[in-house]
Structure formats: structure tokens, C-alpha cells
Scaffold this motif. Structure first.
Motif, PDB file in Angstrom:
ATOM      1  N   GLU A  61       0.817  -1.205   0.000  1.00  8.86           N
ATOM      2  CA  GLU A  61       0.000   0.000   0.000  1.00  8.86           C
ATOM      3  C   GLU A  61       0.860   1.269   0.000  1.00  8.86           C
ATOM      4  O   GLU A  61       0.566   2.225  -0.733  1.00  8.86           O
ATOM      5  N   ARG A  62       1.902   1.289   0.796  1.00 10.79           N
ATOM      6  CA  ARG A  62       2.784   2.460   0.827  1.00 10.79           C
ATOM      7  C   ARG A  62       3.524   2.632  -0.496  1.00 10.79           C
ATOM      8  O   ARG A  62       3.690   3.748  -0.993  1.00 10.79           O
ATOM      9  N   ILE A  63       3.960   1.532  -1.084  1.00 14.00           N
ATOM     10  CA  ILE A  63       4.634   1.608  -2.384  1.00 14.00           C
ATOM     11  C   ILE A  63       3.657   2.109  -3.443  1.00 14.00           C
ATOM     12  O   ILE A  63       4.005   2.968  -4.273  1.00 14.00           O
ATOM     13  N   ALA A  64       2.420   1.602  -3.412  1.00 15.40           N
ATOM     14  CA  ALA A  64       1.416   2.013  -4.395  1.00 15.40           C
ATOM     15  C   ALA A  64       1.050   3.488  -4.236  1.00 15.40           C
ATOM     16  O   ALA A  64       0.797   4.182  -5.229  1.00 15.40           O
ATOM     17  N   ARG A  65       1.023   3.973  -2.982  1.00 17.29           N
ATOM     18  CA  ARG A  65       0.760   5.406  -2.785  1.00 17.29           C
ATOM     19  C   ARG A  65       1.900   6.245  -3.364  1.00 17.29           C
ATOM     20  O   ARG A  65       1.670   7.333  -3.913  1.00 17.29           O
ATOM     21  N   GLY A  66       3.116   5.747  -3.234  1.00 16.83           N
ATOM     22  CA  GLY A  66       4.239   6.436  -3.864  1.00 16.83           C
ATOM     23  C   GLY A  66       4.112   6.452  -5.376  1.00 16.83           C
ATOM     24  O   GLY A  66       4.387   7.470  -6.025  1.00 16.83           O
ATOM     25  N   ILE A  67       3.691   5.332  -5.943  1.00 13.87           N
ATOM     26  CA  ILE A  67       3.481   5.249  -7.387  1.00 13.87           C
ATOM     27  C   ILE A  67       2.401   6.242  -7.818  1.00 13.87           C
ATOM     28  O   ILE A  67       2.539   6.922  -8.841  1.00 13.87           O
TER      29      ILE A  67
ATOM     30  N   GLY B 102      -3.167   8.101 -11.839  1.00 13.12           N
ATOM     31  CA  GLY B 102      -2.553   7.691 -10.586  1.00 13.12           C
ATOM     32  C   GLY B 102      -3.381   6.642  -9.858  1.00 13.12           C
ATOM     33  O   GLY B 102      -2.829   5.681  -9.295  1.00 13.12           O
ATOM     34  N   THR B 103      -4.699   6.800  -9.880  1.00 22.75           N
ATOM     35  CA  THR B 103      -5.580   5.847  -9.208  1.00 22.75           C
ATOM     36  C   THR B 103      -5.553   4.484  -9.899  1.00 22.75           C
ATOM     37  O   THR B 103      -5.527   3.440  -9.238  1.00 22.75           O
ATOM     38  N   ILE B 104      -5.545   4.500 -11.225  1.00 18.53           N
ATOM     39  CA  ILE B 104      -5.439   3.239 -11.966  1.00 18.53           C
ATOM     40  C   ILE B 104      -4.122   2.545 -11.627  1.00 18.53           C
ATOM     41  O   ILE B 104      -4.082   1.331 -11.384  1.00 18.53           O
ATOM     42  N   ALA B 105      -3.034   3.315 -11.605  1.00 22.19           N
ATOM     43  CA  ALA B 105      -1.722   2.751 -11.277  1.00 22.19           C
ATOM     44  C   ALA B 105      -1.709   2.187  -9.864  1.00 22.19           C
ATOM     45  O   ALA B 105      -1.108   1.133  -9.608  1.00 22.19           O
ATOM     46  N   TYR B 106      -2.399   2.867  -8.944  1.00 25.31           N
ATOM     47  CA  TYR B 106      -2.441   2.397  -7.554  1.00 25.31           C
ATOM     48  C   TYR B 106      -3.120   1.034  -7.465  1.00 25.31           C
ATOM     49  O   TYR B 106      -2.569   0.090  -6.883  1.00 25.31           O
ATOM     50  N   TYR B 107      -4.320   0.922  -8.031  1.00 20.71           N
ATOM     51  CA  TYR B 107      -5.088  -0.319  -7.904  1.00 20.71           C
ATOM     52  C   TYR B 107      -4.497  -1.461  -8.732  1.00 20.71           C
ATOM     53  O   TYR B 107      -4.748  -2.632  -8.420  1.00 20.71           O
ATOM     54  N   LEU B 108      -3.726  -1.140  -9.744  1.00 22.24           N
ATOM     55  CA  LEU B 108      -3.017  -2.189 -10.468  1.00 22.24           C
ATOM     56  C   LEU B 108      -1.771  -2.641  -9.706  1.00 22.24           C
ATOM     57  O   LEU B 108      -1.393  -3.821  -9.754  1.00 22.24           O
ATOM     58  N   SER B 109      -1.149  -1.714  -8.999  1.00 25.83           N
ATOM     59  CA  SER B 109       0.120  -2.003  -8.336  1.00 25.83           C
ATOM     60  C   SER B 109      -0.043  -2.843  -7.076  1.00 25.83           C
ATOM     61  O   SER B 109       0.763  -3.749  -6.826  1.00 25.83           O
ATOM     62  N   VAL B 110      -1.061  -2.552  -6.264  1.00 23.06           N
ATOM     63  CA  VAL B 110      -1.202  -3.216  -4.964  1.00 23.06           C
ATOM     64  C   VAL B 110      -1.232  -4.740  -5.083  1.00 23.06           C
ATOM     65  O   VAL B 110      -0.425  -5.433  -4.442  1.00 23.06           O
ATOM     66  N   PRO B 111      -2.131  -5.336  -5.900  1.00 22.56           N
ATOM     67  CA  PRO B 111      -2.149  -6.803  -5.973  1.00 22.56           C
ATOM     68  C   PRO B 111      -0.885  -7.391  -6.597  1.00 22.56           C
ATOM     69  O   PRO B 111      -0.436  -8.473  -6.195  1.00 22.56           O
ATOM     70  N   VAL B 112      -0.299  -6.685  -7.574  1.00 19.29           N
ATOM     71  CA  VAL B 112       0.911  -7.183  -8.217  1.00 19.29           C
ATOM     72  C   VAL B 112       2.072  -7.209  -7.226  1.00 19.29           C
ATOM     73  O   VAL B 112       2.809  -8.199  -7.123  1.00 19.29           O
TER      74      VAL B 112
ATOM     75  N   ARG C 142       2.040   9.653   2.997  1.00 22.20           N
ATOM     76  CA  ARG C 142       2.678   8.544   3.712  1.00 22.20           C
ATOM     77  C   ARG C 142       2.943   7.370   2.758  1.00 22.20           C
ATOM     78  O   ARG C 142       2.734   6.208   3.101  1.00 22.20           O
ATOM     79  N   GLY C 143       3.395   7.737   1.582  1.00 24.58           N
ATOM     80  CA  GLY C 143       3.775   6.738   0.591  1.00 24.58           C
ATOM     81  C   GLY C 143       5.276   6.575   0.548  1.00 24.58           C
ATOM     82  O   GLY C 143       6.021   7.323   1.197  1.00 24.58           O
ATOM     83  N   ASN C 144       5.730   5.607  -0.224  1.00 26.10           N
ATOM     84  CA  ASN C 144       7.152   5.351  -0.364  1.00 26.10           C
ATOM     85  C   ASN C 144       7.754   6.381  -1.312  1.00 26.10           C
ATOM     86  O   ASN C 144       7.366   6.465  -2.487  1.00 26.10           O
ATOM     87  N   ILE C 145       8.703   7.163  -0.811  1.00 23.76           N
ATOM     88  CA  ILE C 145       9.278   8.257  -1.598  1.00 23.76           C
ATOM     89  C   ILE C 145      10.070   7.728  -2.788  1.00 23.76           C
ATOM     90  O   ILE C 145       9.975   8.272  -3.895  1.00 23.76           O
ATOM     91  N   PHE C 146      10.841   6.651  -2.592  1.00 20.08           N
ATOM     92  CA  PHE C 146      11.622   6.109  -3.697  1.00 20.08           C
ATOM     93  C   PHE C 146      10.710   5.595  -4.801  1.00 20.08           C
ATOM     94  O   PHE C 146      10.996   5.757  -5.990  1.00 20.08           O
ATOM     95  N   ALA C 147       9.574   4.985  -4.427  1.00 16.54           N
ATOM     96  CA  ALA C 147       8.605   4.525  -5.430  1.00 16.54           C
ATOM     97  C   ALA C 147       8.045   5.705  -6.208  1.00 16.54           C
ATOM     98  O   ALA C 147       7.819   5.617  -7.425  1.00 16.54           O
ATOM     99  N   ALA C 148       7.826   6.825  -5.523  1.00 14.44           N
ATOM    100  CA  ALA C 148       7.325   8.026  -6.200  1.00 14.44           C
ATOM    101  C   ALA C 148       8.331   8.538  -7.221  1.00 14.44           C
ATOM    102  O   ALA C 148       7.968   8.917  -8.345  1.00 14.44           O
TER     103      ALA C 148
END
Length: 218
Positions: free
Chosen positions: A44-50, A174-184, A77-83
Motif C-alpha cells: 500500500e505504501r509503495i502504491a501510494r508512492g506510485i 494515478g488511481t489506476i496505477a495504484y489499484y493495479l500495483s497493490v495486488p501485483v 505517507r507513501g514510499n518516496i523512492f517509489a514516487a
């Protein structure tokens, strides 16, 4: 130094690699994807960064996308490096469609129309604005009169519509990327954790078998 490149690249080679990497954009994308998935953080934190990184590419603040993405990720509160890695979504292959979509949306929201010539002079207006900044800076040290006309045109026709128009498509992308990223990312981490556990068990069993052999020998 230990980490210095052995094959020093020329300035033109560095610029060329930014426009088109040696391995191609597909390989560069796979590399970024691999690095993001291996980040030591929750999905979730990585996806928020994405989300923050992808959204940032729809803003007209070229040159400081890293800064904006990092601040957004920090606020979310997302992952800065992922962002930072996700700003790769904006590259020479996608900046033109991103710019056109943002401009068209911005002019639509502002209640006016995007001129047919705007798309063709998009880069030209950036150059004109930069020229105004340069000329007016030097005007501080000579008798030249400052002229902000080209910068004003750039702000009215490009920057402000781009900034307003990039919000909605940026949120959507960004929202599409978030919901695609979390399960992957979750599936990848679970599989990697299982592989590490299996490897550890194999080492443990091997060590136990070696110990049994030594005890029998004694």
C-alpha cells in the motif's frame, strides 16, 4: 573511486540515453518495475508512492517533478523512492500525449478552446518563456527594458490551462496505477517470501544432514 563508471560517457551520450536508453524504453521500464517491486515496504505504501509519481507527470513543473513527487508521497505517507521511480511514467514517448490531454482538459474546464496551432507551438512557447526569463535577467544589469509578453502568453495559453487540466487525468492515471500495483506487488512479495523461506529450509536441512554425518563419524 570504486563506483565510478569504467566507460565514461560523453555529454551527448548522456543526453541520448535520457531520450532513448541503450536497451530501449521497454527494458528500462522492466528495470524500474523490478526495482519498485523489491522495495522493502508494504504494497500500500509503495502504491501510494506510485500514485504520487504518476500524478506528478501530469503537472507542468518540468525539472522539479522529483521534488513534487517526493513531497506528495511524504504527505500521503507513501514510499518516496517509489514516487521518484514512478515519474518514469513521464518520458519523451508520453510527454506529448500527456501535454495534449492536459491542455485540452484545461481549456475545456476554463470554458475556452485550444487553438489548432497550440499543439504545434507547444515547445516553441516553452522556448519563448525561457527566452523572456533570460533576457529580463540580463536587463537587470544593462539599459534594456524588461518585456514579459512572451512569458505572459505562455502562462495564459500553456502553463495555467496545463496545470488545471492535468489534475483530473493525473488523478485518474494515478488511481489506476495504484489499484493495479497493490495486488501485483503483494503477490510478488508473497512469492519472494516463500522462495526465501524455502531456500532457508533447504539450507537448514542440509546443515542438519551434515551434522548427522559428523555425529555418526564420531
Amino acid at each position: 573511486m570504486v563506483f565510478r563508471r569504467r566507460d565514461r560517457r560523453s555529454t551527448w551520450r548522456v543526453i541520448a540515453d535520457l531520450v532513448y536508453p541503450r536497451g530501449g524504453w521497454a527494458r528500462a521500464f522492466l528495470y524500474v518495475q523490478h526495482r519498485v517491486r523489491r522495495l522493502p515496504d508494504t504494497p500500500e505504501r509503495i502504491a501510494r508512492g506510485i500514485w504520487a509519481g504518476v500524478f506528478t507527470t501530469f503537472t507542468p513543473f518540468y525539472g522539479i517533478h522529483f521534488v513534487i513527487a517526493a513531497l506528495l508521497a511524504l504527505a500521503m505517507r507513501g514510499n518516496i523512492f517509489a514516487a521518484l521511480m514512478a515519474t518514469f511514467f513521464g518520458n519523451p514517448l508520453t510527454y506529448v500525449p500527456i501535454g495534449i490531454i492536459s491542455l485540452q482538459t484545461g481549456h475545456l474546464l476554463l470554458g475556452d478552446e485550444l487553438d489548432a496551432g497550440t499543439q504545434r507551438s507547444f515547445g516553441g512557447k516553452f522556448v519563448d518563456a525561457g527566452r523572456d526569463l533570460k533576457d529580463n535577467f540580463f536587463a537587470l544589469f544593462n539599459d534594456q527594458t524588461a518585456d514579459w509578453h512572451r512569458l505572459a502568453v505562455f502562462y495564459d495559453e500553456i502553463f495555467f490551462p496545463y496545470m488545471i487540466g492535468g489534475i483530473l487525468p493525473g488523478i485518474l492515471a494515478g488511481t489506476i496505477a495504484y489499484y493495479l500495483s497493490v495486488p501485483v506487488i503483494r503477490a510478488y512479495k508473497k512469492r519472494r517470501k516463500g522462495a526465501i523461506k524455502a531456500k532457508f529450509e533447504a539450507i537448514k536441512e542440509k546443515a542438519g544432514a551434515t551434522g548427522d554425518i559428523h555425529r555418526k563419524a564420531d
